[in-house]
Enzyme design. Structure first.
Site, PDB file in Angstrom:
ATOM      1  N   GLU A 185       0.849  -1.199   0.000  1.00  0.00           N
ATOM      2  CA  GLU A 185       0.000   0.000   0.000  1.00  0.00           C
ATOM      3  C   GLU A 185       0.879   1.242   0.000  1.00  0.00           C
ATOM      4  OE1 GLU A 185      -3.345   1.891   3.080  1.00  0.00           O
ATOM      5  OE2 GLU A 185      -2.906  -0.268   3.089  1.00  0.00           O
ATOM      6  N   GLU A 201      -2.961  10.259   3.372  1.00  0.00           N
ATOM      7  CA  GLU A 201      -4.080  10.230   4.308  1.00  0.00           C
ATOM      8  C   GLU A 201      -4.217  11.602   4.965  1.00  0.00           C
ATOM      9  OE1 GLU A 201      -4.992   6.138   6.208  1.00  0.00           O
ATOM     10  OE2 GLU A 201      -2.825   6.415   6.397  1.00  0.00           O
TER      11      GLU A 201
END
Length: 253
Positions: A134, A138
């Site tokens: 990943e 964020e």
């Protein structure tokens, strides 16, 4: 067709998309560009009917993803929940997986404690890949002047790297990008380099889907996201996303 009818027509298309079978992901080594909301719906899957875990207080809902009459996809967090959670939230993910290259998006994030707006790539067991890899942007709604950069290699988190943006990411659209190569990841904001992985870092190696999401945290996430308390619907918006592969054989892990 009136503007209002057009809005709901587009929303209906997204709802219908959830009930189609999600095609098996393939690794793509080609240029990819989606300008929202005018894009090929067959390339995207809208998450619906489940939650990611106990750290999340909302449930993915197809009606939480709306194509607007402007030029964006809107991810909505509201009290229009489902069977598992009272709060509904939105996520879209590409049906295909992409490898080494440059990933770019233009978006506006959501404001408020307990909220997470994200632009990231992901692969793992839910997609038929043993290793969880990943790469993240964020944005925590409790502090919209910062962004957390993170990456996971075979399920192990290697971050976060916290960057002061110098602006409020919830107030306007900005460009976010990362370049993923076999030996490093470099992140950019509005075309400006902001961070990279350290030397000899464990770099993700599995091609991943492109995702955008807006979700709310549960009690176990309070220390990270801040305490979530629902007051009114909130939104994050995405204008476009682009992938440019590396110009050599390393573009496809």
């Amino acid at each position: 067709m009136t503007a209002n009818n057009k809005y709901w027509c587009l929303a209906f298309i997204f709802t219908a998309l959830v009930w189609t079978t999600c095609a098996s992901a393939r690794t793509e080594n080609i240029h990819f560009f989606a300008k929202f909301p005018n894009f090929d719906l067959s390339q995207w899957y809208v998450s619906h009917g489940w939650a990611n875990g106990e750290h999340q207080s909302c449930e993915w809902r197809s009606d939480a993803v709306r194509a607007t009459d402007e030029k964006n996809i809107r991810l909505i967090l509201s009290d229009n929940g489902g069977k598992e959670r009272a709060i509904g939230c939105g996520e879209i993910q590409s049906k295909k997986r992409f490898g080494f290259g440059r990933y770019e998006a233009r978006m506006r994030t959501a404001a408020g404690p307990g909220l997470n707006s994200a632009f990231f790539t992901y692969t793992g067991p839910p997609h038929g890949v043993d290793e969880h890899d990943e790469i993240d942007f964020e944005f925590l709604g409790k502090d919209p002047h910062k962004v957390e950069l993170n990456y996971h290699t075979n399920g192990e988190s290697q971050g976060p790297i916290i960057i002061d943006l110098g602006f409020d990411a919830t107030q306007d659209f900005h460009d976010y990008a990362f370049e993923w190569t076999p030996d490093k990841i470099r992140w950019y904001v509005d075309g400006k380099f902001v961070a990279e992985t350290p030397k000899n870092a464990k770099i993700p190696r599995n091609a991943g889907k492109i995702l955008f999401s807006l979700w709310s945290g549960a009690k176990s996430s309070d220390d990270w996201l801040g305490k979530f308390k629902y007051k009114a619907p909130v939104t994050a918006e995405v204008e476009w996303v682009k992938f440019t592969p590396l110009p050599n054989k390393l573009s496809q892990p």
